[in-house]
Design a protein around this motif. Structure first.
Motif, mmCIF file in Angstrom:
data_model
loop_
_atom_site.group_PDB
_atom_site.id
_atom_site.type_symbol
_atom_site.label_atom_id
_atom_site.label_comp_id
_atom_site.label_asym_id
_atom_site.label_seq_id
_atom_site.Cartn_x
_atom_site.Cartn_y
_atom_site.Cartn_z
ATOM 1 N N HIS A 41 0.873 -1.173 0.000
ATOM 2 C CA HIS A 41 0.000 0.000 0.000
ATOM 3 C C HIS A 41 0.908 1.221 0.000
ATOM 4 O O HIS A 41 1.785 1.344 0.843
ATOM 5 C CB HIS A 41 -0.904 -0.025 1.234
ATOM 6 C CG HIS A 41 -2.012 0.977 1.172
ATOM 7 N ND1 HIS A 41 -2.867 1.085 0.101
ATOM 8 C CD2 HIS A 41 -2.416 1.898 2.074
ATOM 9 C CE1 HIS A 41 -3.752 2.035 0.348
ATOM 10 N NE2 HIS A 41 -3.491 2.545 1.538
ATOM 11 N N HIS A 42 0.683 2.119 -0.936
ATOM 12 C CA HIS A 42 1.649 3.192 -1.155
ATOM 13 C C HIS A 42 0.990 4.563 -1.063
ATOM 14 O O HIS A 42 -0.086 4.763 -1.634
ATOM 15 C CB HIS A 42 2.323 2.998 -2.514
ATOM 16 C CG HIS A 42 2.956 1.645 -2.608
ATOM 17 N ND1 HIS A 42 2.259 0.540 -3.057
ATOM 18 C CD2 HIS A 42 4.189 1.211 -2.263
ATOM 19 C CE1 HIS A 42 3.058 -0.519 -3.001
ATOM 20 N NE2 HIS A 42 4.228 -0.141 -2.521
ATOM 21 N N PRO A 43 1.631 5.488 -0.370
ATOM 22 C CA PRO A 43 1.051 6.815 -0.181
ATOM 23 C C PRO A 43 1.263 7.713 -1.390
ATOM 24 O O PRO A 43 2.120 7.457 -2.235
ATOM 25 C CB PRO A 43 1.837 7.360 1.014
ATOM 26 C CG PRO A 43 3.185 6.745 0.859
ATOM 27 C CD PRO A 43 2.918 5.347 0.331
ATOM 28 N N GLU A 44 0.486 8.759 -1.419
ATOM 29 C CA GLU A 44 0.801 9.898 -2.268
ATOM 30 C C GLU A 44 1.564 10.823 -1.332
ATOM 31 O O GLU A 44 1.077 11.161 -0.251
ATOM 32 C CB GLU A 44 -0.475 10.579 -2.756
ATOM 33 C CG GLU A 44 -1.325 9.708 -3.645
ATOM 34 C CD GLU A 44 -2.653 10.355 -3.997
ATOM 35 O OE1 GLU A 44 -2.775 11.599 -3.927
ATOM 36 O OE2 GLU A 44 -3.581 9.604 -4.316
ATOM 37 N N TRP A 45 2.783 11.192 -1.713
ATOM 38 C CA TRP A 45 3.546 12.050 -0.811
ATOM 39 C C TRP A 45 4.424 13.006 -1.579
ATOM 40 O O TRP A 45 4.774 12.771 -2.737
ATOM 41 C CB TRP A 45 4.335 11.255 0.214
ATOM 42 C CG TRP A 45 5.350 10.253 -0.300
ATOM 43 C CD1 TRP A 45 5.755 10.030 -1.583
ATOM 44 C CD2 TRP A 45 6.079 9.332 0.502
ATOM 45 N NE1 TRP A 45 6.689 9.038 -1.620
ATOM 46 C CE2 TRP A 45 6.912 8.586 -0.362
ATOM 47 C CE3 TRP A 45 6.121 9.057 1.855
ATOM 48 C CZ2 TRP A 45 7.770 7.592 0.100
ATOM 49 C CZ3 TRP A 45 6.970 8.069 2.299
ATOM 50 C CH2 TRP A 45 7.777 7.347 1.439
ATOM 51 N N THR A 46 4.720 14.124 -0.921
ATOM 52 C CA THR A 46 5.645 15.103 -1.481
ATOM 53 C C THR A 46 6.620 15.514 -0.399
ATOM 54 O O THR A 46 6.293 15.517 0.797
ATOM 55 C CB THR A 46 4.926 16.355 -2.015
ATOM 56 O OG1 THR A 46 4.170 16.946 -0.956
ATOM 57 C CG2 THR A 46 4.006 16.025 -3.167
ATOM 58 N N LEU A 57 -1.560 1.689 7.720
ATOM 59 C CA LEU A 57 -0.335 2.346 7.263
ATOM 60 C C LEU A 57 -0.095 3.645 8.015
ATOM 61 O O LEU A 57 1.036 3.938 8.399
ATOM 62 C CB LEU A 57 -0.391 2.598 5.751
ATOM 63 C CG LEU A 57 0.844 3.264 5.137
ATOM 64 C CD1 LEU A 57 2.131 2.504 5.478
ATOM 65 C CD2 LEU A 57 0.677 3.378 3.622
ATOM 66 N N ALA A 58 -1.134 4.411 8.273
ATOM 67 C CA ALA A 58 -0.979 5.661 9.021
ATOM 68 C C ALA A 58 -0.417 5.396 10.417
ATOM 69 O O ALA A 58 0.478 6.108 10.882
ATOM 70 C CB ALA A 58 -2.318 6.392 9.120
ATOM 71 N N ALA A 59 -0.916 4.369 11.085
ATOM 72 C CA ALA A 59 -0.406 4.018 12.420
ATOM 73 C C ALA A 59 1.056 3.601 12.336
ATOM 74 O O ALA A 59 1.869 3.982 13.187
ATOM 75 C CB ALA A 59 -1.255 2.907 13.036
ATOM 76 N N ALA A 60 1.413 2.846 11.318
ATOM 77 C CA ALA A 60 2.806 2.421 11.141
ATOM 78 C C ALA A 60 3.697 3.632 10.875
ATOM 79 O O ALA A 60 4.812 3.723 11.417
ATOM 80 C CB ALA A 60 2.911 1.420 10.002
ATOM 81 N N ILE A 61 3.216 4.573 10.073
ATOM 82 C CA ILE A 61 3.979 5.787 9.788
ATOM 83 C C ILE A 61 4.206 6.566 11.070
ATOM 84 O O ILE A 61 5.314 7.040 11.344
ATOM 85 C CB ILE A 61 3.273 6.639 8.719
ATOM 86 C CG1 ILE A 61 3.364 5.942 7.360
ATOM 87 C CG2 ILE A 61 3.857 8.047 8.662
ATOM 88 C CD1 ILE A 61 2.481 6.561 6.279
ATOM 89 N N ASN A 62 3.169 6.704 11.887
ATOM 90 C CA ASN A 62 3.332 7.426 13.154
ATOM 91 C C ASN A 62 4.373 6.760 14.051
ATOM 92 O O ASN A 62 5.149 7.441 14.718
ATOM 93 C CB ASN A 62 1.996 7.536 13.887
ATOM 94 C CG ASN A 62 1.162 8.696 13.396
ATOM 95 O OD1 ASN A 62 1.509 9.372 12.428
ATOM 96 N ND2 ASN A 62 0.042 8.921 14.041
ATOM 97 N N LYS A 63 4.397 5.439 14.068
ATOM 98 C CA LYS A 63 5.407 4.740 14.873
ATOM 99 C C LYS A 63 6.804 4.987 14.321
ATOM 100 O O LYS A 63 7.751 5.170 15.084
ATOM 101 C CB LYS A 63 5.114 3.244 14.927
ATOM 102 C CG LYS A 63 3.979 2.890 15.838
ATOM 103 C CD LYS A 63 3.773 1.404 15.918
ATOM 104 C CE LYS A 63 2.582 1.088 16.811
ATOM 105 N NZ LYS A 63 2.312 -0.344 16.882
#
Length: 98
Positions: A54-59, A84-90
């Motif tokens: 699962h891949h984000p849109e990011w800049t 994924l958001a929870a993993a990113i926060n960690k």
């Protein structure tokens, strides 16, 4: 994966620090001390994205990382976006402000 209702999304957001819901997606941004720290975080996040497929849109502009999460196949936010958001926060070690 099924698209979550707006009520479910708003409820789940209460447990997800520094993320917002609008335009059928979850959004956040992070500011790092410098470009190198930002790129390091992006690389660590990339490994988690691959693991979840699962891949984000990011800049990225210098030390700032803007992230948007949505599940295109579901035309909106799903459980996978929250995972994924929870993993990113960690990874970024987001701390709740008092």
């Amino acid at each position: 994966m099924l698209k979550l209702s707006e009520e479910a999304i708003e409820s789940k957001l209460k447990n997800l620090i520094d993320w917002e819901y609008y335009d059928d997606a979850l959004h956040t941004d992070f500011v790092f001390d410098n470009f190198k720290d930002c790129m390091s975080a992006m690389n660590r996040i990339a490994f988690e994205c691959e693991a979840l497929n699962h891949h984000p849109e990011w800049t990225n502009i210098y030390n700032t990382l803007d992230i948007t999460l949505t599940t295109h196949d579901a035309n909106g936010v799903t459980e996978l976006d929250f995972k994924l958001a929870a993993a990113i926060n960690k990874i970024v070690e987001v701390e709740e402000e008092d």
